[in-house]
Design a protein around this motif. Structure first.
Motif, PDB file in Angstrom:
ATOM      1  N   PHE A   1       0.784  -1.232   0.000  1.00 33.37           N
ATOM      2  CA  PHE A   1       0.000   0.000   0.000  1.00 33.37           C
ATOM      3  C   PHE A   1       0.822   1.290   0.000  1.00 33.37           C
ATOM      4  CE2 PHE A   1      -2.604  -3.307   1.959  1.00 33.37           C
ATOM      5  CZ  PHE A   1      -3.761  -3.209   1.193  1.00 33.37           C
ATOM      6  N   PHE A   2       2.126   1.202   0.229  1.00 38.70           N
ATOM      7  CA  PHE A   2       2.937   2.414   0.332  1.00 38.70           C
ATOM      8  C   PHE A   2       4.073   2.408  -0.672  1.00 38.70           C
ATOM      9  CE2 PHE A   2       0.971   1.902   4.465  1.00 38.70           C
ATOM     10  CZ  PHE A   2       0.547   3.192   4.772  1.00 38.70           C
ATOM     11  N   GLN A   3       4.482   3.618  -1.045  1.00 39.02           N
ATOM     12  CA  GLN A   3       5.653   3.735  -1.890  1.00 39.02           C
ATOM     13  C   GLN A   3       6.882   3.279  -1.112  1.00 39.02           C
ATOM     14  OE1 GLN A   3       6.063   7.519  -3.955  1.00 39.02           O
ATOM     15  NE2 GLN A   3       3.902   7.965  -3.581  1.00 39.02           N
ATOM     16  N   GLU A   4       7.871   2.824  -1.838  1.00 37.78           N
ATOM     17  CA  GLU A   4       9.061   2.263  -1.202  1.00 37.78           C
ATOM     18  C   GLU A   4       9.780   3.266  -0.319  1.00 37.78           C
ATOM     19  OE1 GLU A   4      13.243   0.056  -2.546  1.00 37.78           O
ATOM     20  OE2 GLU A   4      11.690   0.570  -4.010  1.00 37.78           O
ATOM     21  N   SER A   5       9.638   4.561  -0.637  1.00 34.42           N
ATOM     22  CA  SER A   5      10.374   5.586   0.097  1.00 34.42           C
ATOM     23  C   SER A   5       9.610   6.178   1.285  1.00 34.42           C
ATOM     24  CB  SER A   5      10.750   6.728  -0.849  1.00 34.42           C
ATOM     25  OG  SER A   5       9.584   7.292  -1.431  1.00 34.42           O
ATOM     26  N   THR A   6       8.384   5.713   1.538  1.00 30.18           N
ATOM     27  CA  THR A   6       7.591   6.275   2.620  1.00 30.18           C
ATOM     28  C   THR A   6       8.204   5.946   3.980  1.00 30.18           C
ATOM     29  OG1 THR A   6       5.577   6.051   1.292  1.00 30.18           O
ATOM     30  CG2 THR A   6       5.300   6.393   3.648  1.00 30.18           C
ATOM     31  N   ARG A   7       8.356   6.956   4.806  1.00 30.57           N
ATOM     32  CA  ARG A   7       9.068   6.807   6.079  1.00 30.57           C
ATOM     33  C   ARG A   7       8.279   5.987   7.101  1.00 30.57           C
ATOM     34  NH1 ARG A   7      13.181   9.574   8.403  1.00 30.57           N
ATOM     35  NH2 ARG A   7      13.148  11.227   6.841  1.00 30.57           N
ATOM     36  N   VAL A   8       9.016   5.218   7.893  1.00 35.82           N
ATOM     37  CA  VAL A   8       8.434   4.436   8.977  1.00 35.82           C
ATOM     38  C   VAL A   8       8.852   5.050  10.306  1.00 35.82           C
ATOM     39  CG1 VAL A   8       8.407   2.188  10.134  1.00 35.82           C
ATOM     40  CG2 VAL A   8       8.416   2.307   7.627  1.00 35.82           C
ATOM     41  N   PHE A   9       7.888   5.230  11.196  1.00 36.28           N
ATOM     42  CA  PHE A   9       8.146   5.778  12.531  1.00 36.28           C
ATOM     43  C   PHE A   9       8.017   4.645  13.546  1.00 36.28           C
ATOM     44  CE2 PHE A   9       6.636   9.090   9.841  1.00 36.28           C
ATOM     45  CZ  PHE A   9       7.360  10.221  10.194  1.00 36.28           C
ATOM     46  N   THR A  10       8.955   4.579  14.479  1.00 32.67           N
ATOM     47  CA  THR A  10       8.918   3.534  15.493  1.00 32.67           C
ATOM     48  C   THR A  10       8.926   4.153  16.881  1.00 32.67           C
ATOM     49  OG1 THR A  10      11.333   3.318  15.588  1.00 32.67           O
ATOM     50  CG2 THR A  10      10.168   1.964  13.975  1.00 32.67           C
ATOM     51  N   CYS A  11       8.302   3.482  17.829  1.00 29.33           N
ATOM     52  CA  CYS A  11       8.188   4.044  19.174  1.00 29.33           C
ATOM     53  C   CYS A  11       8.064   2.925  20.200  1.00 29.33           C
ATOM     54  CB  CYS A  11       6.962   4.957  19.244  1.00 29.33           C
ATOM     55  SG  CYS A  11       6.722   5.786  20.815  1.00 29.33           S
ATOM     56  N   ILE A  12       8.679   3.124  21.362  1.00 28.41           N
ATOM     57  CA  ILE A  12       8.508   2.201  22.483  1.00 28.41           C
ATOM     58  C   ILE A  12       8.124   3.005  23.723  1.00 28.41           C
ATOM     59  CG2 ILE A  12      10.065   0.420  21.612  1.00 28.41           C
ATOM     60  CD1 ILE A  12      12.224   1.510  23.482  1.00 28.41           C
ATOM     61  N   LYS A  13       7.314   2.378  24.577  1.00 26.33           N
ATOM     62  CA  LYS A  13       6.885   3.002  25.830  1.00 26.33           C
ATOM     63  C   LYS A  13       7.163   2.049  26.982  1.00 26.33           C
ATOM     64  CE  LYS A  13       3.019   5.664  23.889  1.00 26.33           C
ATOM     65  NZ  LYS A  13       1.547   5.922  24.002  1.00 26.33           N
ATOM     66  N   GLY A  14       7.454   2.610  28.155  1.00 29.65           N
ATOM     67  CA  GLY A  14       7.687   1.777  29.316  1.00 29.65           C
ATOM     68  C   GLY A  14       8.160   2.586  30.496  1.00 29.65           C
ATOM     69  N   SER A  15       9.006   1.989  31.339  1.00 23.90           N
ATOM     70  CA  SER A  15       9.463   2.689  32.539  1.00 23.90           C
ATOM     71  C   SER A  15      10.851   2.214  32.946  1.00 23.90           C
ATOM     72  CB  SER A  15       8.483   2.480  33.694  1.00 23.90           C
ATOM     73  OG  SER A  15       8.425   1.103  34.060  1.00 23.90           O
ATOM     74  N   PHE A  16      11.546   3.090  33.653  1.00 26.05           N
ATOM     75  CA  PHE A  16      12.810   2.773  34.312  1.00 26.05           C
ATOM     76  C   PHE A  16      12.572   2.824  35.818  1.00 26.05           C
ATOM     77  CE2 PHE A  16      14.569   4.724  30.357  1.00 26.05           C
ATOM     78  CZ  PHE A  16      15.298   3.637  29.915  1.00 26.05           C
ATOM     79  N   ASP A  17      13.243   1.971  36.557  1.00 26.26           N
ATOM     80  CA  ASP A  17      13.204   2.067  38.012  1.00 26.26           C
ATOM     81  C   ASP A  17      14.035   3.268  38.453  1.00 26.26           C
ATOM     82  OD1 ASP A  17      11.662  -0.242  38.266  1.00 26.26           O
ATOM     83  OD2 ASP A  17      13.444  -1.534  38.293  1.00 26.26           O
ATOM     84  N   GLY A  18      13.499   4.067  39.365  1.00 29.95           N
ATOM     85  CA  GLY A  18      14.238   5.217  39.866  1.00 29.95           C
ATOM     86  C   GLY A  18      13.540   6.531  39.600  1.00 29.95           C
ATOM     87  N   THR A  19      13.991   7.553  40.265  1.00 26.85           N
ATOM     88  CA  THR A  19      13.438   8.899  40.106  1.00 26.85           C
ATOM     89  C   THR A  19      13.877   9.491  38.777  1.00 26.85           C
ATOM     90  OG1 THR A  19      15.348   9.965  41.146  1.00 26.85           O
ATOM     91  CG2 THR A  19      13.543   9.237  42.595  1.00 26.85           C
ATOM     92  N   LEU A  20      13.205  10.553  38.366  1.00 20.95           N
ATOM     93  CA  LEU A  20      13.558  11.223  37.117  1.00 20.95           C
ATOM     94  C   LEU A  20      15.007  11.685  37.145  1.00 20.95           C
ATOM     95  CD1 LEU A  20      12.874  12.443  34.375  1.00 20.95           C
ATOM     96  CD2 LEU A  20      11.888  14.416  35.555  1.00 20.95           C
ATOM     97  N   LYS A  21      15.426  12.276  38.248  1.00 24.12           N
ATOM     98  CA  LYS A  21      16.803  12.749  38.361  1.00 24.12           C
ATOM     99  C   LYS A  21      17.793  11.597  38.249  1.00 24.12           C
ATOM    100  CE  LYS A  21      19.845  15.452  41.392  1.00 24.12           C
ATOM    101  NZ  LYS A  21      19.943  16.206  42.689  1.00 24.12           N
ATOM    102  N   GLY A  22      17.485  10.489  38.909  1.00 25.01           N
ATOM    103  CA  GLY A  22      18.364   9.338  38.853  1.00 25.01           C
ATOM    104  C   GLY A  22      18.437   8.719  37.465  1.00 25.01           C
ATOM    105  N   VAL A  23      17.294   8.629  36.793  1.00 18.63           N
ATOM    106  CA  VAL A  23      17.252   8.066  35.433  1.00 18.63           C
ATOM    107  C   VAL A  23      18.037   8.933  34.458  1.00 18.63           C
ATOM    108  CG1 VAL A  23      15.721   7.590  33.474  1.00 18.63           C
ATOM    109  CG2 VAL A  23      15.111   6.789  35.767  1.00 18.63           C
ATOM    110  N   LEU A  24      17.936  10.258  34.614  1.00 15.61           N
ATOM    111  CA  LEU A  24      18.678  11.165  33.735  1.00 15.61           C
ATOM    112  C   LEU A  24      20.186  10.950  33.861  1.00 15.61           C
ATOM    113  CD1 LEU A  24      16.663  14.498  34.090  1.00 15.61           C
ATOM    114  CD2 LEU A  24      17.030  13.198  31.984  1.00 15.61           C
ATOM    115  N   SER A  25      20.644  10.689  35.059  1.00  8.12           N
ATOM    116  CA  SER A  25      22.091  10.550  35.270  1.00  8.12           C
ATOM    117  C   SER A  25      22.598   9.156  34.923  1.00  8.12           C
ATOM    118  CB  SER A  25      22.439  10.878  36.726  1.00  8.12           C
ATOM    119  OG  SER A  25      21.860   9.928  37.609  1.00  8.12           O
TER     120      SER A  25
END
Length: 240
Positions: A144-168
């Motif tokens: 259904f799509f032209q060969e050059s049509t872009r594909v977008f990928t995405c994952i969702k989930g979580s890391f253990d730890g606070t935002l500050k800790g995950v950033l570091s």
């Protein structure tokens, strides 16, 4: 929690560039989904959802041909047609286990008669999405799509730890592993967003002053003990 004005702007800009920019078309590379998966798991991330998305603009004549082809090629799928606020949506959907596919033909609501063909795959099971991407995605895409049509990928989930800790720790591990160049950052008390460019992901999304091909959104979990993440290439195409 609603997104801040800055976050809404980032999402809106991403969609505008994606949908209307002629220079955004590039070769699809669904392997990015597996690369994201493996890299996040190395940082002990817990992935809850995998998404693959692509879209292509159609004129009225093309739309009619695609609609007929969908019904012929996907005869066992569920079809629906809706109209709201002068916009028409024709959908074909199918679910197997924890994986759902959907094709949509969406009108722009403009007099010119422009339409978009959307294809979205969402899974909450890693084994199933891996098998699907290896055996089925390219086949459906090529129908259904032209060969050059872009594909977008995405994952969702979580890391253990606070935002500050995950950033570091986990966040830094990902960025360093990708050797990513930071381009745009939005930092709030409970939220962090980064747009970047890495040669580890094929081709960038052209912007006025640079290219980007990966986005990361981190948000403090309500419990405070975890940090939710959304990671996409070349951009995140959902709210985060």
């Amino acid at each position: 929690m609603k997104m801040s004005r800055a976050i809404k702007c980032l999402v809106l800009i991403g969609f505008i560039i994606t949908v209307y920019g002629n220079s955004t078309i590039a070769e699809s590379d669904s392997n990015h989904l597996l690369r994201l998966t493996e890299d996040v798991q190395k940082e002990n991330g817990h992935i809850e959802e995998w998404t693959v998305h692509t879209r292509e603009r159609l004129n009225k004549q093309e739309m009619k041909k695609v609609a007929l082809k969908l019904q012929e090629y996907l005869s066992e799928w569920t079809f629906t047609a809706d109209e709201k606020d002068d916009k028409e949506v024709f959908s074909a959907s199918h679910s197997t286990g924890k994986l759902r596919q959907q094709f949509q033909i969406v009108s722009t609501g403009q007099q010119e008669g422009h339409y978009f063909l959307l294809y979205t795959v969402i899974s909450t099971d890693e084994d199933q999405i891996r098998t699907f991407m290896k055996r089925e995605f390219a086949k459906n895409y090529s129908q259904f799509f032209q060969e050059s049509t872009r594909v977008f990928t995405c994952i969702k989930g979580s890391f253990d730890g606070t935002l500050k800790g995950v950033l570091s720790k986990q966040f830094s591990g990902l960025i360093n592993g990708w050797k990513a160049k930071k381009l745009e950052v939005v930092s709030e008390e409970n939220f962090y967003s980064l747009s970047a460019y890495s040669e580890h992901f094929n081709q960038g999304l052209p912007l006025p002053s640079h290219q980007m091909n990966v986005q990361i959104g981190l948000r403090k979990n309500r419990s405070g003990a975890k940090t939710n993440f959304v990671i996409g290439t070349p951009i995140i195409t959902t709210e985060y």
